[in-house]
Write a protein that holds these residues in place. Structure first.
Motif, mmCIF file in Angstrom:
data_model
loop_
_atom_site.group_PDB
_atom_site.id
_atom_site.type_symbol
_atom_site.label_atom_id
_atom_site.label_comp_id
_atom_site.label_asym_id
_atom_site.label_seq_id
_atom_site.Cartn_x
_atom_site.Cartn_y
_atom_site.Cartn_z
ATOM 1 N N ARG A 66 82.416 6.547 -56.992
ATOM 2 C CA ARG A 66 81.555 5.973 -55.954
ATOM 3 C C ARG A 66 80.344 5.358 -56.627
ATOM 4 O O ARG A 66 79.656 6.012 -57.420
ATOM 5 C CB ARG A 66 81.118 7.073 -54.985
ATOM 6 C CG ARG A 66 80.555 6.572 -53.671
ATOM 7 C CD ARG A 66 81.615 5.969 -52.799
ATOM 8 N NE ARG A 66 81.041 5.402 -51.571
ATOM 9 C CZ ARG A 66 81.682 4.607 -50.752
ATOM 10 N NH1 ARG A 66 82.933 4.263 -51.006
ATOM 11 N NH2 ARG A 66 81.090 4.138 -49.667
ATOM 12 N N ARG A 96 94.422 -7.029 -52.251
ATOM 13 C CA ARG A 96 94.566 -5.612 -51.905
ATOM 14 C C ARG A 96 93.692 -4.738 -52.816
ATOM 15 O O ARG A 96 93.088 -3.758 -52.359
ATOM 16 C CB ARG A 96 96.035 -5.188 -52.018
ATOM 17 C CG ARG A 96 96.904 -5.660 -50.865
ATOM 18 C CD ARG A 96 98.167 -4.811 -50.757
ATOM 19 N NE ARG A 96 98.990 -4.917 -51.949
ATOM 20 C CZ ARG A 96 100.024 -5.741 -52.091
ATOM 21 N NH1 ARG A 96 100.358 -6.559 -51.088
ATOM 22 N NH2 ARG A 96 100.733 -5.757 -53.201
ATOM 23 N N TYR A 99 89.998 -5.045 -51.713
ATOM 24 C CA TYR A 99 89.747 -4.257 -50.506
ATOM 25 C C TYR A 99 89.598 -2.778 -50.864
ATOM 26 O O TYR A 99 88.732 -2.076 -50.322
ATOM 27 C CB TYR A 99 90.892 -4.430 -49.507
ATOM 28 C CG TYR A 99 90.748 -5.633 -48.605
ATOM 29 C CD1 TYR A 99 89.619 -5.790 -47.807
ATOM 30 C CD2 TYR A 99 91.743 -6.600 -48.529
ATOM 31 C CE1 TYR A 99 89.482 -6.890 -46.965
ATOM 32 C CE2 TYR A 99 91.627 -7.705 -47.695
ATOM 33 C CZ TYR A 99 90.490 -7.839 -46.914
ATOM 34 O OH TYR A 99 90.345 -8.931 -46.086
ATOM 35 N N ARG A 100 90.431 -2.304 -51.759
ATOM 36 C CA ARG A 100 90.349 -0.905 -52.165
ATOM 37 C C ARG A 100 89.012 -0.611 -52.828
ATOM 38 O O ARG A 100 88.350 0.391 -52.523
ATOM 39 C CB ARG A 100 91.493 -0.578 -53.115
ATOM 40 C CG ARG A 100 91.495 0.884 -53.566
ATOM 41 C CD ARG A 100 92.518 1.130 -54.649
ATOM 42 N NE ARG A 100 92.430 2.511 -55.139
ATOM 43 C CZ ARG A 100 92.608 2.873 -56.397
ATOM 44 N NH1 ARG A 100 92.912 1.959 -57.321
ATOM 45 N NH2 ARG A 100 92.507 4.134 -56.760
ATOM 46 N N TYR A 101 88.581 -1.481 -53.728
ATOM 47 C CA TYR A 101 87.299 -1.262 -54.410
ATOM 48 C C TYR A 101 86.146 -1.306 -53.417
ATOM 49 O O TYR A 101 85.210 -0.496 -53.497
ATOM 50 C CB TYR A 101 87.089 -2.315 -55.489
ATOM 51 C CG TYR A 101 88.210 -2.428 -56.488
ATOM 52 C CD1 TYR A 101 88.978 -1.331 -56.845
ATOM 53 C CD2 TYR A 101 88.517 -3.664 -57.081
ATOM 54 C CE1 TYR A 101 90.009 -1.437 -57.763
ATOM 55 C CE2 TYR A 101 89.539 -3.778 -57.998
ATOM 56 C CZ TYR A 101 90.286 -2.670 -58.339
ATOM 57 O OH TYR A 101 91.317 -2.791 -59.239
ATOM 58 N N ARG A 102 86.203 -2.271 -52.506
ATOM 59 C CA ARG A 102 85.120 -2.377 -51.521
ATOM 60 C C ARG A 102 84.993 -1.107 -50.703
ATOM 61 O O ARG A 102 83.883 -0.626 -50.441
ATOM 62 C CB ARG A 102 85.392 -3.575 -50.607
ATOM 63 C CG ARG A 102 84.272 -3.867 -49.616
ATOM 64 C CD ARG A 102 84.731 -4.756 -48.490
ATOM 65 N NE ARG A 102 85.721 -4.083 -47.633
ATOM 66 C CZ ARG A 102 86.264 -4.652 -46.560
ATOM 67 N NH1 ARG A 102 85.945 -5.893 -46.225
ATOM 68 N NH2 ARG A 102 87.151 -3.983 -45.832
ATOM 69 N N ASP A 103 86.139 -0.556 -50.290
ATOM 70 C CA ASP A 103 86.120 0.593 -49.396
ATOM 71 C C ASP A 103 85.891 1.916 -50.139
ATOM 72 O O ASP A 103 85.196 2.794 -49.633
ATOM 73 C CB ASP A 103 87.434 0.660 -48.616
ATOM 74 C CG ASP A 103 87.633 -0.547 -47.709
ATOM 75 O OD1 ASP A 103 86.630 -1.210 -47.391
ATOM 76 O OD2 ASP A 103 88.791 -0.830 -47.345
ATOM 77 N N GLU A 104 86.491 2.066 -51.327
ATOM 78 C CA GLU A 104 86.421 3.347 -52.026
ATOM 79 C C GLU A 104 85.249 3.443 -53.003
ATOM 80 O O GLU A 104 84.622 4.496 -53.117
ATOM 81 C CB GLU A 104 87.738 3.606 -52.768
ATOM 82 C CG GLU A 104 88.936 3.765 -51.840
ATOM 83 C CD GLU A 104 90.215 4.105 -52.588
ATOM 84 O OE1 GLU A 104 90.121 4.723 -53.679
ATOM 85 O OE2 GLU A 104 91.305 3.756 -52.093
ATOM 86 N N GLY A 106 82.581 1.066 -53.033
ATOM 87 C CA GLY A 106 81.387 0.675 -52.300
ATOM 88 C C GLY A 106 80.449 -0.184 -53.150
ATOM 89 O O GLY A 106 80.609 -0.310 -54.354
#
Length: 284
Positions: A66, A96, A99-104, A106
């Motif tokens: 994080r 994809r 998106y994973r990096y953005r969500d996990e 942050g």
């Protein structure tokens, strides 16, 4: 006899041109944001210094850290193109991953598109021309934006000589992309040059077009001159320099040391502050 007060004193008549030729000091532009190149993804949870991390490093991490601070994503294109002569990560896969990096992870500030650089080695591996690399770069940006219009993916201008970059900007415009309205535009193929003069001219040309630029992997000596023309830059030069130093006393070298990397970045920012102070003098 009544004495004349300051209020009663006659106002001197000034020539219309009086003061017209007085040059006021130009306001100093802000220093660019400097993203510290990092090849250790776990640094994201250890420092709030702005980091620049390759997708090739993050994609292999199962449990993502994080982020404490802002960071930007390098597409890893140089390695893919110079190793395989093509992009093996498809646009759909790349989206994809982002998106994973953005969500996990942050705090993702932006991600580079999957451009095709124009250094001699890259051209030799693909067997294609600079013009074709530019066309594929524009097409990739359109594809990524179609797949993920909500992701902060930035376009990248590619070329080698000064006219190449102007032509690349024209190709983006012909495809309906107004680069002057983009929050950031990357400039590729400028970091592996024998000197910084041509790269500096390229950045100055593009800045004059009204573009907010990110200089990929730009050298310290180049930034000392080009800093007014770029909004941001990144570099991993600290790691190469750290191979030959032992400062902390806990490593054989400083090539992987976060403490050394942060110190190197502070020195760079100090160097740019001195360059800024030497160029712009304020009246006190």
């Amino acid at each position: 006899m009544r004495s004349t007060s300051v209020r009663d004193a006659p106002v001197p008549k000034l020539s219309p041109s009086c003061g017209g030729n007085i040059a006021l000091p130009a306001p100093a532009p802000p220093l660019p944001t400097f993203w510290l190149g990092a090849h250790r993804p776990y640094w994201l949870k250890q420092t709030d210094v702005p980091l620049f991390i390759s997708n090739r490093q993050l994609a292999r991490v199962r449990t993502l850290p994080r982020a404490l601070g802002p960071w930007a994503l390098d597409s890893g294109g140089f390695t893919e193109i110079t190793t395989y002569g093509e992009w093996r990560t498809t646009p759909r896969q790349y989206v994809r991953q982002i998106y994973r990096y953005r969500d996990e992870v942050g705090r993702l500030a932006w991600a580079s598109q999957q451009d095709l650089m124009c250094e001699e080695g890259a051209l030799r591996m693909t067997g294609l021309s600079i013009d074709k690399h530019q066309e594929l770069t524009v097409a990739n940006f359109l594809t990524l934006r179609w797949h993920a219009p909500d992701l902060p993916i930035i376009p990248v201008l590619q070329g080698w000589l000064r006219p190449h970059y102007e032509r690349c900007a024209e190709k983006f415009a012909a495809a309906g992309v107004d680069l002057t309205k983009e929050p950031l535009v990357g400039v590729g193929s400028i970091c592996r040059r024998p000197g910084t003069f041509t790269a500096g001219w390229i950045l100055e040309d593009l800045h004059a077009m009204g573009l907010k630029l990110h200089a990929f992997g730009y050298k310290k000596t180049g930034l000392a001159v080009s800093w007014p023309h770029v909004a941001s830059a990144d570099s991993m030069a600290w790691s190469k320099a750290g191979r030959y130093e032992r400062v902390c006393g806990t490593h054989n070298s400083e090539a992987n040391c976060l403490t050394y990397a942060r110190s190197w970045r502070r020195d760079l920012l100090g160097h740019l502050s001195e360059a800024r102070a030497g160029t712009y003098h304020r009246v006190r």
